[in-house]
Design an enzyme around this catalytic site. Structure first.
Site, PDB file in Angstrom:
ATOM      1  N   HIS A 234      -7.043  -5.753   2.241  1.00  0.00           N
ATOM      2  CA  HIS A 234      -5.914  -5.248   2.830  1.00  0.00           C
ATOM      3  C   HIS A 234      -5.464  -6.383   3.956  1.00  0.00           C
ATOM      4  CE1 HIS A 234      -7.006  -0.940   2.123  1.00  0.00           C
ATOM      5  NE2 HIS A 234      -8.196  -1.279   2.007  1.00  0.00           N
TER       6      HIS A 234
ATOM      7  N   ASP B  26       0.856  -1.162  -0.110  1.00  0.00           N
ATOM      8  CA  ASP B  26       0.026   0.090  -0.120  1.00  0.00           C
ATOM      9  C   ASP B  26       0.980   1.400   0.088  1.00  0.00           C
ATOM     10  OD1 ASP B  26      -3.155   0.640   0.991  1.00  0.00           O
ATOM     11  OD2 ASP B  26      -1.800   2.044   1.168  1.00  0.00           O
TER      12      ASP B  26
ATOM     13  N   THR C  24     -11.905   3.929  -1.394  1.00  0.00           N
ATOM     14  CA  THR C  24     -11.684   4.995  -2.411  1.00  0.00           C
ATOM     15  C   THR C  24     -11.261   4.351  -3.751  1.00  0.00           C
ATOM     16  OG1 THR C  24      -9.195   4.656  -1.691  1.00  0.00           O
ATOM     17  CG2 THR C  24     -10.477   6.533  -0.599  1.00  0.00           C
TER      18      THR C  24
ATOM     19  N   HIS D 207     -11.250  -7.660 -13.081  1.00  0.00           N
ATOM     20  CA  HIS D 207     -11.909  -6.433 -12.405  1.00  0.00           C
ATOM     21  C   HIS D 207     -13.221  -6.728 -11.672  1.00  0.00           C
ATOM     22  CE1 HIS D 207     -12.940  -2.143 -11.468  1.00  0.00           C
ATOM     23  NE2 HIS D 207     -14.090  -2.592 -11.756  1.00  0.00           N
TER      24      HIS D 207
ATOM     25  N   ASN E  66     -13.028  -2.955   2.597  1.00  0.00           N
ATOM     26  CA  ASN E  66     -13.908  -1.855   2.905  1.00  0.00           C
ATOM     27  C   ASN E  66     -14.813  -1.766   1.542  1.00  0.00           C
ATOM     28  OD1 ASN E  66     -12.470  -0.772   5.183  1.00  0.00           O
ATOM     29  ND2 ASN E  66     -11.091  -0.013   3.798  1.00  0.00           N
TER      30      ASN E  66
ATOM     31  N   HIS F  29     -10.442  -5.219  -3.277  1.00  0.00           N
ATOM     32  CA  HIS F  29      -8.921  -5.520  -2.935  1.00  0.00           C
ATOM     33  C   HIS F  29      -9.317  -5.829  -1.195  1.00  0.00           C
ATOM     34  CE1 HIS F  29      -9.978  -1.140  -2.494  1.00  0.00           C
ATOM     35  NE2 HIS F  29      -9.422  -1.173  -1.549  1.00  0.00           N
TER      36      HIS F  29
HETATM   37  P1  AMP Z   1      -9.728   1.354   0.112  1.00  0.00           P
HETATM   38  O1  AMP Z   1      -9.736   2.850   1.029  1.00  0.00           O
HETATM   39  O2  AMP Z   1     -10.253   0.386   0.832  1.00  0.00           O
HETATM   40  O3  AMP Z   1     -10.441   1.641  -1.119  1.00  0.00           O
HETATM   41  O4  AMP Z   1      -8.245   1.341  -0.073  1.00  0.00           O
HETATM   42  C1  AMP Z   1      -7.576   1.779  -1.098  1.00  0.00           C
HETATM   43  C2  AMP Z   1      -6.020   1.840  -0.828  1.00  0.00           C
HETATM   44  O5  AMP Z   1      -5.265   1.889  -2.024  1.00  0.00           O
HETATM   45  C3  AMP Z   1      -5.476   2.821   0.304  1.00  0.00           C
HETATM   46  O6  AMP Z   1      -5.109   2.292   1.171  1.00  0.00           O
HETATM   47  C4  AMP Z   1      -4.579   3.609  -0.416  1.00  0.00           C
HETATM   48  O7  AMP Z   1      -3.358   4.054   0.323  1.00  0.00           O
HETATM   49  C5  AMP Z   1      -4.323   2.416  -1.560  1.00  0.00           C
HETATM   50  N1  AMP Z   1      -3.396   3.183  -2.794  1.00  0.00           N
HETATM   51  C6  AMP Z   1      -4.065   4.219  -3.574  1.00  0.00           C
HETATM   52  N2  AMP Z   1      -3.215   4.286  -4.731  1.00  0.00           N
HETATM   53  C7  AMP Z   1      -2.202   3.448  -4.604  1.00  0.00           C
HETATM   54  C8  AMP Z   1      -1.059   3.052  -5.295  1.00  0.00           C
HETATM   55  N3  AMP Z   1      -0.966   3.770  -6.471  1.00  0.00           N
HETATM   56  N4  AMP Z   1      -0.382   2.032  -4.965  1.00  0.00           N
HETATM   57  C9  AMP Z   1      -0.619   1.413  -3.896  1.00  0.00           C
HETATM   58  N5  AMP Z   1      -1.478   1.570  -3.102  1.00  0.00           N
HETATM   59  C10 AMP Z   1      -2.312   2.556  -3.268  1.00  0.00           C
HETATM   60 ZN    ZN Z   2     -10.062  -2.742 -11.950  1.00  0.00          ZN
END
Ligand code: AMP
Ligand code: ZN
Length: 118
Positions: free
Chosen positions: A104, A32, A97, A48, A89, A102
């Site tokens: 974590h 991350d 976001t 996807h 999430n 995905h």
């Molecule tokens: P979520 O809030 O569950 O959608 O998690 C999205 C995660 O993606 C967050 O923890 C971000 O820090 C991570 N993230 C966003 N852009 C990138 C990136 N380019 N490479 C690695 N992690 C990312």
């Molecule tokens: Zn995708």
């Protein structure tokens, strides 16, 4: 299926750089960019899906692949004994976001309780 505008599809394709941790034929795991613990790895399906529920509904074995990859990441990172947390999430209240399913994987130190803000 890939979504051209999806950040994690671009990461899976190698069009956006990432730090790989683990991969196999169905999933890809990378660090991350904004880690919330000493170990913070994201495991994504190569295909996807909008969120974990959509993925589970369409391909339950793929959801199992994500979880098993998370276990493998924990083993590789040396945290399988100390403990770790796996999180999906979904939606705004969870602070979601990126709209590509995905998992974590967090650990490497004591983690706070989670739930309501404040
Ligand atoms: P979520 O809030 O569950 O959608 O998690 C999205 C995660 O993606 C967050 O923890 C971000 O820090 C991570 N993230 C966003 N852009 C990138 C990136 N380019 N490479 C690695 N992690 C990312
Ligand atoms: Zn995708």
């Amino acid at each position: 299926m890939t979504e051209p505008e999806c950040l994690f599809c671009k990461i899976v394709a190698g069009d956006v750089p990432s730090t790989p941790v683990y991969e196999n034929g169905t999933v890809y795991a990378f660090r991350d960019i904004n880690p919330q613990a000493r170990v913070h790895v994201l495991v994504v399906s190569r295909q996807h899906y909008e969120d974990a529920g959509a993925l589970a509904g369409d391909d339950p074995a793929l959801l199992a692949d994500l979880v098993l990859a998370g276990v493998e990441v924990a083993r590789q990172e040396g945290i399988e004994r100390s403990g770790y947390r796996m999180v999906f999430n979904t939606g705004e209240d969870a602070g979601r976001t990126v709209f590509h399913a995905h998992l974590h994987v967090l650990g490497g130190e004591g983690l706070g309780l989670f739930g309501r803000v404040g």
